[in-house]
Design a protein around this motif. Structure first.
Motif, PDB file in Angstrom:
ATOM      1  N   UNK A 268       0.850  -1.200   0.000  1.00 13.37           N
ATOM      2  CA  UNK A 268       0.000   0.000   0.000  1.00 13.37           C
ATOM      3  C   UNK A 268       0.880   1.243   0.000  1.00 13.37           C
ATOM      4  N   UNK A 269       0.634   2.153  -0.932  1.00  9.63           N
ATOM      5  CA  UNK A 269       1.381   3.408  -1.024  1.00  9.63           C
ATOM      6  C   UNK A 269       0.553   4.533  -0.406  1.00  9.63           C
ATOM      7  N   UNK A 270       1.184   5.664  -0.165  1.00 12.19           N
ATOM      8  CA  UNK A 270       0.450   6.797   0.395  1.00 12.19           C
ATOM      9  C   UNK A 270       1.037   8.106  -0.110  1.00 12.19           C
ATOM     10  N   UNK A 271       0.202   9.142  -0.071  1.00 13.58           N
ATOM     11  CA  UNK A 271       0.624  10.489  -0.440  1.00 13.58           C
ATOM     12  C   UNK A 271      -0.086  11.458   0.492  1.00 13.58           C
ATOM     13  N   UNK A 272       0.560  12.564   0.807  1.00 14.22           N
ATOM     14  CA  UNK A 272      -0.019  13.512   1.745  1.00 14.22           C
ATOM     15  C   UNK A 272      -0.550  14.735   1.011  1.00 14.22           C
ATOM     16  N   UNK A 273      -1.824  15.075   1.291  1.00  9.92           N
ATOM     17  CA  UNK A 273      -2.437  16.308   0.802  1.00  9.92           C
ATOM     18  C   UNK A 273      -2.706  17.181   2.016  1.00  9.92           C
ATOM     19  N   UNK A 274      -1.954  18.229   2.213  1.00 17.25           N
ATOM     20  CA  UNK A 274      -2.125  19.068   3.397  1.00 17.25           C
ATOM     21  C   UNK A 274      -1.916  18.233   4.642  1.00 17.25           C
ATOM     22  N   UNK A 275      -2.955  18.167   5.488  1.00 18.21           N
ATOM     23  CA  UNK A 275      -2.842  17.351   6.702  1.00 18.21           C
ATOM     24  C   UNK A 275      -3.480  15.975   6.550  1.00 18.21           C
ATOM     25  N   UNK A 276      -3.837  15.608   5.310  1.00 23.29           N
ATOM     26  CA  UNK A 276      -4.440  14.303   5.055  1.00 23.29           C
ATOM     27  C   UNK A 276      -3.440  13.350   4.412  1.00 23.29           C
TER      28      UNK A 276
END
Length: 240
Positions: A1-9
């Motif tokens: 599982x990959x992830x990316x941050x948008x602002x505080x999300x």
């Protein structure tokens, strides 16, 4: 599982490579974000595209969350929200001396009246049938108004329109030209109701799902594919 941050999300996504892809595909559903990439595209490039799509992704996730929260089967207690045409309206319960329960809609709110001896466990049994009848009545008038631009384009009209309880279908069109629509579809936004109406009206010309049939649907609704996809993804949430 990959992830990316948008602002505080922090948004998690699954990534799969496909030799059949020439461009990046991003889809959002109840399970999360799915990315299908052509071979040899770097993670940096993928996440740059995802970041640019951030507002759209967050909106899609928010829509799914709202649908899941509001689509849980209702207990018909005070404070719950009941859906109609994509909006959700607060329900207020009032105890009375009347033996027969009632439900009405006034100024953006549903009001249910039940006998003072009724327990909350009984509310759903008493009020859900009244709510369904309310939806059917409203849907009948709404559909007749909504039909006009489609029948003008198609140059055909159904012989009759009926709002029914259909477990397996959103709508159907009989060989006699009768249009049958599932009351649950009227819990969706009006644009999705339009798709189901157009889908069934096209059967007045083609009683099949041939290329000519889909060309007719496209003539009635050029962006029908987006609406069809919405229904595929979110149709299971349309109930109370």
């Amino acid at each position: 599982m990959n992830s990316i941050q948008f602002g505080n999300k922090i948004i998690y996504y699954t990534l799969k490579e496909s030799n059949n892809r020439k461009t990046l595909s991003i889809s959002v559903n109840q399970s999360g974000i799915n990315v299908v990439s052509p071979p040899n595209v770097s993670i940096d490039k993928i996440e740059d595209i995802l970041f640019k799509k951030g507002p759209w992704i967050i909106k899609q996730l928010s829509d799914f969350q709202e649908m899941q929260e509001t689509s849980k089967l209702k207990s018909f207690v005070s404070g719950e929200k009941l859906p109609y045409l994509g909006r959700h309206y607060r329900l207020k319960i009032m105890k009375t001396n009347q033996s027969t329960p009632t439900l009405h809609f006034h100024k953006g709110r549903f009001y249910g009246e039940v006998h003072h001896s009724c327990s909350e466990e009984e509310y759903r049994t008493l009020l859900r049938p009244l709510y369904i009848e309310w939806v059917k009545r409203k849907a009948d008038t709404f559909t007749k108004d909504r039909l006009k631009p489609f029948t003008l384009k198609l140059k055909k009209e159904p012989t009759s329109v009926m709002i029914k309880d259909q477990e397996q279908r959103w709508g159907s069109c009989t060989s006699e030209g009768r249009l049958l629509l599932n009351w649950r579809i009227f819990l969706a936004p009006a644009s999705i109701v339009d798709y189901v109406i157009a889908h069934e009206l096209a059967h007045l010309v083609h009683l099949n799902h041939s290329k000519e049939y889909w060309d007719t649907v496209r003539m009635l609704l050029p962006d029908y594919e987006d609406r069809k996809e919405w229904l595929r993804l979110k149709g299971s949430t349309l109930d109370v």
